[in-house]
Design a protein around this motif. Structure first.
Motif, mmCIF file in Angstrom:
data_model
loop_
_atom_site.group_PDB
_atom_site.id
_atom_site.type_symbol
_atom_site.label_atom_id
_atom_site.label_comp_id
_atom_site.label_asym_id
_atom_site.label_seq_id
_atom_site.Cartn_x
_atom_site.Cartn_y
_atom_site.Cartn_z
ATOM 1 N N LYS A 277 -19.097 -17.436 -43.416
ATOM 2 C CA LYS A 277 -19.327 -18.764 -43.351
ATOM 3 C C LYS A 277 -20.513 -19.848 -43.417
ATOM 4 N N SER A 278 -21.533 -18.416 -42.074
ATOM 5 C CA SER A 278 -22.693 -18.880 -42.666
ATOM 6 C C SER A 278 -23.171 -18.542 -43.676
ATOM 7 N N ASN A 279 -23.081 -18.010 -44.378
ATOM 8 C CA ASN A 279 -23.521 -17.461 -46.115
ATOM 9 C C ASN A 279 -23.244 -19.305 -47.309
ATOM 10 N N GLU B 46 -29.447 -23.534 -37.781
ATOM 11 C CA GLU B 46 -28.845 -21.999 -38.810
ATOM 12 C C GLU B 46 -28.085 -21.353 -37.145
ATOM 13 N N GLN B 47 -28.093 -20.728 -37.271
ATOM 14 C CA GLN B 47 -26.696 -19.762 -36.503
ATOM 15 C C GLN B 47 -27.783 -19.114 -35.810
ATOM 16 N N GLY B 48 -27.779 -18.723 -34.575
ATOM 17 C CA GLY B 48 -28.741 -18.699 -33.445
ATOM 18 C C GLY B 48 -30.303 -19.573 -32.912
ATOM 19 N N ASP C 41 -24.540 -24.669 -36.813
ATOM 20 C CA ASP C 41 -23.952 -22.822 -37.075
ATOM 21 C C ASP C 41 -23.619 -22.420 -35.539
ATOM 22 N N GLU C 42 -23.049 -22.375 -35.377
ATOM 23 C CA GLU C 42 -22.144 -21.704 -33.392
ATOM 24 C C GLU C 42 -23.424 -22.171 -32.704
ATOM 25 N N VAL C 43 -23.451 -23.591 -32.775
ATOM 26 C CA VAL C 43 -24.469 -24.607 -32.034
ATOM 27 C C VAL C 43 -23.244 -24.146 -30.488
#
Ligand SMILES: Nc1ncnc2c1ncn2[C@@H]1O[C@H](COP(=O)(O)OP(=O)(O)OP(=O)(O)O)[C@@H](O)[C@H]1O
Ligand SMILES: Nc1ncnc2c1ncn2[C@@H]1O[C@H](COP(=O)(O)OP(=O)(O)OP(=O)(O)O)[C@@H](O)[C@H]1O
Ligand SMILES: [Mg+2]
Ligand SMILES: [Mg+2]
Lengths: 158, 159, 159, 158
Positions: free
Chosen positions: A37-39, A135-137, B89-91
């Motif tokens: 997914k993040s890719n 982005e994630q995180g 992304d996963e927020v």
């Protein structure tokens, strides 16, 4: 301007040529951990060639190109095409990198420099805008980022 | 230019307070320039006060409050200058159901001006999507993507 | 002492590989000393390879893979030297259901030797709890705590 | 050794004297954002007086003591007692801080220095062990921590 289509081949976990069609509105991407997914997000950041490349998990061509598994050998090229729709126009942005490190950018099939893509996007209000890719995180760390970084985001929107 | 930046700053500041109280159902938030004398060099500091709570340093907010405050900032920028598309992304990872619900309502409200692509593990988020793609890895290291048909199948993923 | 450290290092290294393959249902992981000549000064580096995937830098792992690998490290320490109690604050946020299930099984297996206190928004995690406390803030800034009776009420929070 | 009871009064959002009984096994703490779950973790870190104090969100007595809302004034003292059970023994560890900055530690009601508490816990294998308290947000960042920090955790367990 919106994303119409994303084609990924040889980039990270996309050993198979993959075409993802996007529509206006809200698209959710779901799936188990580590499945890519993040890719997908990384491929969009990468094809737009933004400053963000440094934060892309791994920016060496080794990390960018599919590096094989037990049944498939590593590939020699990563290729991503992002199709943007803008009124009646379609903008196809392509970025390709080889194991040698050679890198090519194309705009509507014509070979260009990254700068030309960035200029074209800038005219259409896209450009290196960091304020619409989270982005994630990073959302949890945003508040503790330096004041200068928050200012840069506002400048991009201004 | 200085005038352009200051105009944007004031607009976004106003938006930030409005979006913040929308997402928190009250409260107050604002942006401040770290160096008023040099606006073109200045950084931006955020202060945020959830409803009924005293103003404290940002580091004392809870995990979910930090995420929601940050999302308010981004949506405040969108209110000033709508993003063509927005990739998240996963927020939603740290948000409780109620805060998540308010965030999703806001996203739905502006989806006509901004195309959203949101990566999530959360079922409430999937429910507001117009389209869903799923990733799998039947063979290690190789992504397979399939589209999830909304409607009949949508009920299935909400079990 | 050097001998004590090296013994612990080797034990934990062995545990880490075992716990990792338990949580990932396969794969391999290990610890390495950054400076073999000066073990008492050396740092520790982690390498981890999810099942079927090639060994890559840790930064290339996915969000959930990073969380799970880190949890494997901590549980490898516990296997060597059980913690009296262990407090985990939202460590499950990035885990998909399958990985979460394997993590929760491992936690249940060792709950006799280690008391776990886990803060979570995840229903699967709440299901394995022996006791549940809930926090609320009917009045802003002031925490109220209540205990959730498991059994009949436990079904209610699983809707 | 396990946690039997945690009593919190005046610490962060615990304006009300709060007693939480813990049992062996798994206890989950749930609730909406910002209602005090991580503050419970902070209170345990704080009463144990560990090196972690610096990472506690805010370590000034202003941040530690309940600072009021529209109906209640700020309090003047934060008080936390952690009761640990060890076979037939009970260890009651108390930490109290005043707005003036004055700070007191007690072990089973006897005033001691923080060092005495740490020594007592060390003998019973607890001490400043960071390897069994994982704070919110830290699990995702752990792998990118310095090798020396990972080593410190292993040393604590060794
Ligand atoms: N160059 C590469 N070649 C092959 N596989 C790669 C390459 N780069 C990354 N990968 C794989 O991609 C996976 C990570 O994918 P990604 O980060 O997109 O997962 P994700 O779906 O976002 O998961 P999560 O839900 O945990 O965030 C890694 O496990 C890694 O094995
Ligand atoms: N000294 C203080 N006085 C009063 N309230 C305080 C004090 N310090 C922190 N708080 C309050 O505690 C709240 C944070 O609580 P905490 O971090 O425990 O939330 P949480 O339940 O863990 O939430 P999340 O699910 O978002 O992580 C903040 O909103 C803040 O208002
Ligand atoms: Mg991801
Ligand atoms: Mg919290």
């Amino acid at each position: 301007m919106f994303i119409k289509k994303l084609e990924i081949h040889g980039f990270k976990s996309f050993q198979k040529r993959t075409k993802i069609v996007f529509h206006p509105g809200i698209t959710a991407i779901i799936g188990p951990n580590g499945t890519g997914k993040s890719n997908i997000v990384d491929s969009i950041l990468w094809v737009l060639g933004g400053k963000r490349l440094k934060s892309l998990r791994g920016e060496r061509s080794d990390d960018i190109i599919f590096n094989g598994n037990t049944n498939h050998p590593p590939m020699s090229m990563a290729d991503v095409t992002l199709s943007l729709g803008h009124e009646d126009e379609e903008l196809n942005i392509n970025h390709r990198v080889f194991r040698s490190g050679e890198s090519e950018y194309r705009l509507n099939s014509k070979t260009v420099r990254l700068k030309d893509i960035q200029d074209t996007l800038w005219k259409k209000s896209v450009g290196e805008k960091d304020y619409f890719i989270i982005e994630q995180g990073s959302i949890g760390l945003f508040l503790s980022s330096k004041p200068i970084e928050k200012r840069v985001l506002l400048e991009e929107a201004a | 230019s200085k005038a352009q930046f200051l105009k944007a700053f004031q607009e976004v500041n106003k938006n930030f307070n409005e979006v913040f109280s929308l997402l928190f159902n009250g409260g107050h938030a604002e942006l401040n320039l770290t160096d008023l004398n040099q606006p073109l060099e200045s950084g931006i500091e955020i202060t945020a006060q959830p409803p009924g709570k005293k103003l404290q340093r940002m580091s004392l907010l809870s995990g979910g409050e930090k995420s929601l405050t940050s999302l308010a900032f981004f949506f405040a920028l969108f209110r000033y200058k709508p993003a063509p598309f927005c990739i998240l992304d996963e927020v939603d990872a740290a948000l409780d159901d109620i805060n998540l619900g308010r965030f999703l309502s806001l996203m739905k409200k502006i989806k006509n001006q901004t195309q959203f692509i949101i990566i999530t593990h959360n079922f409430k988020t999937m429910e507001v999507a117009d389209y869903i793609y799923g990733t799998t890895m039947p063979e290690p290291s190789i992504t397979s993507i399939y589209s999830v048909k909304l409607g009949k199948d949508k009920e299935r993923i909400q079990e």
